[in-house]
Design a protein around this motif. Structure first.
Motif, PDB file in Angstrom:
ATOM      1  N   SER A   7     -32.831  25.425  27.892  1.00  0.00           N
ATOM      2  CA  SER A   7     -33.418  24.366  26.960  1.00  0.00           C
ATOM      3  C   SER A   7     -33.063  22.823  27.126  1.00  0.00           C
ATOM      4  O   SER A   7     -32.149  22.742  27.632  1.00  0.00           O
ATOM      5  CB  SER A   7     -33.391  25.024  25.604  1.00  0.00           C
ATOM      6  N   GLY A   8     -33.944  22.153  26.735  1.00  0.00           N
ATOM      7  CA  GLY A   8     -33.929  20.511  26.669  1.00  0.00           C
ATOM      8  C   GLY A   8     -34.472  19.914  27.614  1.00  0.00           C
ATOM      9  O   GLY A   8     -34.370  18.759  27.833  1.00  0.00           O
ATOM     10  N   GLY A   9     -35.424  20.351  28.579  1.00  0.00           N
ATOM     11  CA  GLY A   9     -35.960  19.726  29.562  1.00  0.00           C
ATOM     12  C   GLY A   9     -36.842  18.902  28.858  1.00  0.00           C
ATOM     13  O   GLY A   9     -37.421  19.008  27.689  1.00  0.00           O
ATOM     14  N   GLY A  10     -37.796  17.990  29.727  1.00  0.00           N
ATOM     15  CA  GLY A  10     -39.192  17.218  29.388  1.00  0.00           C
ATOM     16  C   GLY A  10     -39.351  15.968  30.024  1.00  0.00           C
ATOM     17  O   GLY A  10     -38.902  15.932  31.318  1.00  0.00           O
ATOM     18  N   LEU A  18     -31.555  12.660  28.348  1.00  0.00           N
ATOM     19  CA  LEU A  18     -31.700  14.132  28.094  1.00  0.00           C
ATOM     20  C   LEU A  18     -30.685  14.870  27.914  1.00  0.00           C
ATOM     21  O   LEU A  18     -29.461  14.653  28.600  1.00  0.00           O
ATOM     22  CB  LEU A  18     -32.642  14.866  28.941  1.00  0.00           C
ATOM     23  N   ARG A  19     -30.658  16.013  27.055  1.00  0.00           N
ATOM     24  CA  ARG A  19     -29.212  16.899  27.030  1.00  0.00           C
ATOM     25  C   ARG A  19     -30.132  18.290  27.335  1.00  0.00           C
ATOM     26  O   ARG A  19     -30.929  18.694  26.595  1.00  0.00           O
ATOM     27  CB  ARG A  19     -28.862  16.663  25.614  1.00  0.00           C
ATOM     28  N   LEU A  20     -29.543  19.074  28.375  1.00  0.00           N
ATOM     29  CA  LEU A  20     -29.831  20.354  28.699  1.00  0.00           C
ATOM     30  C   LEU A  20     -28.571  21.376  28.317  1.00  0.00           C
ATOM     31  O   LEU A  20     -27.629  20.903  28.172  1.00  0.00           O
ATOM     32  CB  LEU A  20     -30.115  20.507  30.245  1.00  0.00           C
ATOM     33  N   SER A  21     -29.242  22.208  27.814  1.00  0.00           N
ATOM     34  CA  SER A  21     -28.307  23.417  27.150  1.00  0.00           C
ATOM     35  C   SER A  21     -28.551  24.799  27.726  1.00  0.00           C
ATOM     36  O   SER A  21     -29.890  24.848  28.419  1.00  0.00           O
ATOM     37  CB  SER A  21     -28.256  23.653  25.561  1.00  0.00           C
ATOM     38  N   CYS A  22     -27.633  25.371  28.096  1.00  0.00           N
ATOM     39  CA  CYS A  22     -27.819  27.029  28.563  1.00  0.00           C
ATOM     40  C   CYS A  22     -26.914  27.812  27.720  1.00  0.00           C
ATOM     41  O   CYS A  22     -25.635  27.740  27.629  1.00  0.00           O
ATOM     42  CB  CYS A  22     -27.554  26.862  29.992  1.00  0.00           C
ATOM     43  N   ALA A  23     -27.580  29.034  27.507  1.00  0.00           N
ATOM     44  CA  ALA A  23     -26.551  29.819  26.588  1.00  0.00           C
ATOM     45  C   ALA A  23     -26.763  31.430  27.425  1.00  0.00           C
ATOM     46  O   ALA A  23     -27.806  31.628  27.768  1.00  0.00           O
ATOM     47  CB  ALA A  23     -27.245  29.903  25.139  1.00  0.00           C
ATOM     48  N   HIS A  32     -16.792  32.550  34.346  1.00  0.00           N
ATOM     49  CA  HIS A  32     -15.905  31.821  35.214  1.00  0.00           C
ATOM     50  C   HIS A  32     -16.616  30.276  35.214  1.00  0.00           C
ATOM     51  O   HIS A  32     -16.763  29.631  34.317  1.00  0.00           O
ATOM     52  CB  HIS A  32     -15.668  32.658  36.646  1.00  0.00           C
ATOM     53  N   THR A  33     -16.898  29.959  36.521  1.00  0.00           N
ATOM     54  CA  THR A  33     -17.518  28.590  36.730  1.00  0.00           C
ATOM     55  C   THR A  33     -18.958  28.617  35.986  1.00  0.00           C
ATOM     56  O   THR A  33     -19.532  29.516  36.309  1.00  0.00           O
ATOM     57  CB  THR A  33     -17.591  28.351  38.069  1.00  0.00           C
ATOM     58  N   MET A  34     -19.257  27.547  35.306  1.00  0.00           N
ATOM     59  CA  MET A  34     -20.726  27.442  34.908  1.00  0.00           C
ATOM     60  C   MET A  34     -21.236  26.171  35.608  1.00  0.00           C
ATOM     61  O   MET A  34     -20.221  25.161  35.750  1.00  0.00           O
ATOM     62  CB  MET A  34     -20.829  27.204  33.409  1.00  0.00           C
ATOM     63  N   ALA A  35     -22.425  25.998  35.906  1.00  0.00           N
ATOM     64  CA  ALA A  35     -22.911  24.696  36.629  1.00  0.00           C
ATOM     65  C   ALA A  35     -24.199  24.579  36.428  1.00  0.00           C
ATOM     66  O   ALA A  35     -24.956  25.469  35.695  1.00  0.00           O
ATOM     67  CB  ALA A  35     -22.425  24.961  38.055  1.00  0.00           C
ATOM     68  N   TRP A  36     -24.780  23.351  36.945  1.00  0.00           N
ATOM     69  CA  TRP A  36     -26.133  23.108  36.805  1.00  0.00           C
ATOM     70  C   TRP A  36     -26.588  22.659  38.339  1.00  0.00           C
ATOM     71  O   TRP A  36     -25.955  21.993  38.987  1.00  0.00           O
ATOM     72  CB  TRP A  36     -26.369  21.771  35.853  1.00  0.00           C
ATOM     73  N   TYR A  37     -27.773  23.016  38.539  1.00  0.00           N
ATOM     74  CA  TYR A  37     -28.352  22.943  40.017  1.00  0.00           C
ATOM     75  C   TYR A  37     -29.678  22.425  39.826  1.00  0.00           C
ATOM     76  O   TYR A  37     -30.210  22.307  38.651  1.00  0.00           O
ATOM     77  CB  TYR A  37     -28.361  24.307  40.895  1.00  0.00           C
ATOM     78  N   ARG A  38     -29.967  21.601  40.824  1.00  0.00           N
ATOM     79  CA  ARG A  38     -31.596  21.116  40.491  1.00  0.00           C
ATOM     80  C   ARG A  38     -32.497  21.193  41.865  1.00  0.00           C
ATOM     81  O   ARG A  38     -31.736  21.388  42.829  1.00  0.00           O
ATOM     82  CB  ARG A  38     -31.687  19.649  39.936  1.00  0.00           C
ATOM     83  N   GLN A  39     -33.588  21.442  41.736  1.00  0.00           N
ATOM     84  CA  GLN A  39     -34.456  21.630  43.158  1.00  0.00           C
ATOM     85  C   GLN A  39     -35.825  20.546  42.862  1.00  0.00           C
ATOM     86  O   GLN A  39     -36.608  20.805  41.753  1.00  0.00           O
ATOM     87  CB  GLN A  39     -34.719  22.831  43.199  1.00  0.00           C
ATOM     88  N   ALA A  40     -35.770  19.572  43.608  1.00  0.00           N
ATOM     89  CA  ALA A  40     -37.045  18.576  43.475  1.00  0.00           C
ATOM     90  C   ALA A  40     -38.032  19.362  44.554  1.00  0.00           C
ATOM     91  O   ALA A  40     -37.750  20.004  45.386  1.00  0.00           O
ATOM     92  CB  ALA A  40     -36.566  17.441  43.985  1.00  0.00           C
ATOM     93  N   MET A  82     -27.567  13.915  30.350  1.00  0.00           N
ATOM     94  CA  MET A  82     -27.883  13.160  31.269  1.00  0.00           C
ATOM     95  C   MET A  82     -28.475  11.793  30.615  1.00  0.00           C
ATOM     96  O   MET A  82     -29.100  11.890  29.946  1.00  0.00           O
ATOM     97  CB  MET A  82     -29.094  13.742  31.960  1.00  0.00           C
ATOM     98  N   SER A  83     -27.725  10.505  31.385  1.00  0.00           N
ATOM     99  CA  SER A  83     -28.021   9.151  30.934  1.00  0.00           C
ATOM    100  C   SER A  83     -28.488   8.283  32.142  1.00  0.00           C
ATOM    101  O   SER A  83     -28.364   8.639  33.130  1.00  0.00           O
ATOM    102  CB  SER A  83     -27.043   8.636  30.107  1.00  0.00           C
ATOM    103  N   SER A  84     -29.136   7.142  31.746  1.00  0.00           N
ATOM    104  CA  SER A  84     -29.685   6.455  32.720  1.00  0.00           C
ATOM    105  C   SER A  84     -30.357   6.976  33.738  1.00  0.00           C
ATOM    106  O   SER A  84     -30.193   6.912  34.970  1.00  0.00           O
ATOM    107  CB  SER A  84     -28.205   5.640  33.517  1.00  0.00           C
TER     108      SER A  84
END
Length: 119
Positions: A7-10, A18-23, A32-40, A82-84
């Protein structure tokens, strides 16, 4: 069964935050590891930031100093502050976690949340 829900996109203007959250929920023995990826559009999915259970963090060079990843082990959540923000940060952001569900460890993915940086 294990699921990740983001949640939290826009839409945000350049320079904004913006602040993204994942539950994570379901049959979870250990995360174990938690991560964020992105795809443009037209690009491969790339790692943005990761945080293993030990707590140290790792960031893509393009987001260092602007993004902060954190996790709440008690709540099985991970956040990305996420800032700037820049137009080149526009992408679908995916939460990823390596989770032991009692039968072994596997990688799980969220459904993705759109982040658009534009004036």
């Amino acid at each position: 069964q294990v699921s990740l829900v983001e949640s939290g996109g826009g839409l945000v203007q350049p320079g904004g935050s913006l602040r993204l959250s994942c539950a994570a929920s379901g049959r979870i023995v250990r995360i174990h590891t938690m991560a964020w990826y992105r795809q443009a559009p037209g690009k491969q999915r790339e790692l943005v930031a990761e945080i293993p259970s030990g707590g140290y963090t790792n960031y893509a060079d393009s987001v260092k100093g602007r993004f902060t990843i954190s996790r709440d082990n008690a709540a099985n959540t991970v956040q990305l502050q996420m800032s700037s923000l820049k137009p080149e940060d526009t992408a679908v952001y995916y939460c990823n976690a390596r989770i032991n569900n009692g039968f072994g460890s596997s990688d799980y993915w969220g459904q993705g949340t759109q982040v658009t940086v534009s004036s």
